[in-house]
Scaffold this active site. Sequence first.
Site, PDB file in Angstrom:
ATOM      1  N   ALA A 132      24.726 101.610  24.670  1.00 21.04           N
ATOM      2  CA  ALA A 132      23.440 101.576  24.004  1.00 21.04           C
ATOM      3  C   ALA A 132      23.626 101.552  22.461  1.00 21.04           C
ATOM      4  CB  ALA A 132      22.608 103.061  24.479  1.00 21.04           C
TER       5      ALA A 132
ATOM      6  N   GLY B 146      26.208 102.275  28.535  1.00 22.14           N
ATOM      7  CA  GLY B 146      25.252 101.725  29.121  1.00 22.14           C
ATOM      8  C   GLY B 146      25.745 100.299  29.533  1.00 22.14           C
TER       9      GLY B 146
ATOM     10  N   GLU C 103      27.169 100.784  33.043  1.00 18.78           N
ATOM     11  CA  GLU C 103      26.165 101.168  33.792  1.00 18.78           C
ATOM     12  C   GLU C 103      25.115  99.754  34.133  1.00 18.78           C
ATOM     13  OE1 GLU C 103      24.970 104.322  30.795  1.00 18.78           O
ATOM     14  OE2 GLU C 103      24.614 105.203  32.702  1.00 18.78           O
TER      15      GLU C 103
ATOM     16  N   GLU D  19      30.107 108.572  26.867  1.00 16.87           N
ATOM     17  CA  GLU D  19      28.984 109.248  26.341  1.00 16.87           C
ATOM     18  C   GLU D  19      29.333 110.606  25.784  1.00 16.87           C
ATOM     19  OE1 GLU D  19      29.002 107.283  29.029  1.00 16.87           O
ATOM     20  OE2 GLU D  19      26.686 106.078  29.195  1.00 16.87           O
TER      21      GLU D  19
END
Length: 258
Positions: free
Chosen positions: A65, A109, A112, A132
């Site tokens: 992200a 992300g 993911e 993260e």
Amino acid sequence: MAYETIIVEVEDHVAVIRLNRPDALNALNTQLLSELADALREADVNEKVRCIILTGSSKAFAAGADIKEMSEKSFVDVFLADLFGNEATAAARVRKPVIAAVAGYALGGGCELAMMCDFIIAADNAKFGQPEINLGVVAGIGGTQRLTRAVGKSKSMDMHLTGRFMDAEEAERAGLVSRVVPAKSLMDEAQAAAGKIAEKSRLTAMAVKEAVNRSFETTLSEGTLFERRLFHAMFATDDQKEGMGAFLEKRAAQFRDE
Ligand code: HXC
């Protein structure tokens, strides 16, 4: 919709969606996630598309992200907006087969997102990680759940708690990726796999997805019952008659999605 952060090409029944923010290693910002969700929805309903490939650049699938975009947000901001609650998970709702072709970094992300796809083909330079924890957050779009299901508790905990990266070889050993290929042939390999899938009945391919994905949501007995009923349902299709008929007549099947 004209896209600025992704590139979409449809050829030979395969839609290739390429994440394209080279200056930020394809970091997933609001615009990219929105464009990606739109492109995935479009490909899912486009009659010409039978398989989707999601990919990035040779350096990064996606480095996570967009940290610049989210760093100053408050709890109230992210809670009220339900940050990453909908568009960021669009890949998990696509009904057609989606292959992630991953080269370089697939972090946070990005990892993911790759795991939301049906399977991952990794270039030999791919690096997967859920770092993260280094940013003071936990994964936000399924990393703690999907990575654990893919590689088991011990390795998932290791990845999430240490924030270390896993190379392609380890990812294949652990079952996170289905195969590792030389970086230079990543797209050829992904196209070849997508081409194979595109030859199948779209009905059957979608049923396969539903059945395999059900295994993550239910018990063994419920899952096998669901599978058997889908198997039975296939006998209502012309494609089942064509597939079995073609085998007996020793010819290639011509599926018509009927
Ligand atoms: C914003 C990013 C970014 C990110 C890289 N960039 N990752 N920008 N968000 N996630 C930007 C850098 O700021 C830099 O821009 C440019 O991309 C190149 O990155 P470098 O760091 O200079 O490259 P390199 O030294 O090769 O290191 C590559 C890297 C490193 C190891 C991948 O960039 C890195 O650690 N990135 C962050 C990885 C991460 O923590 N991901 C998880 C994010 S949180 P400038 O303009 O400075 O040159 C997350 C939460 C998930 O994903 C929640 C649901 C989506």
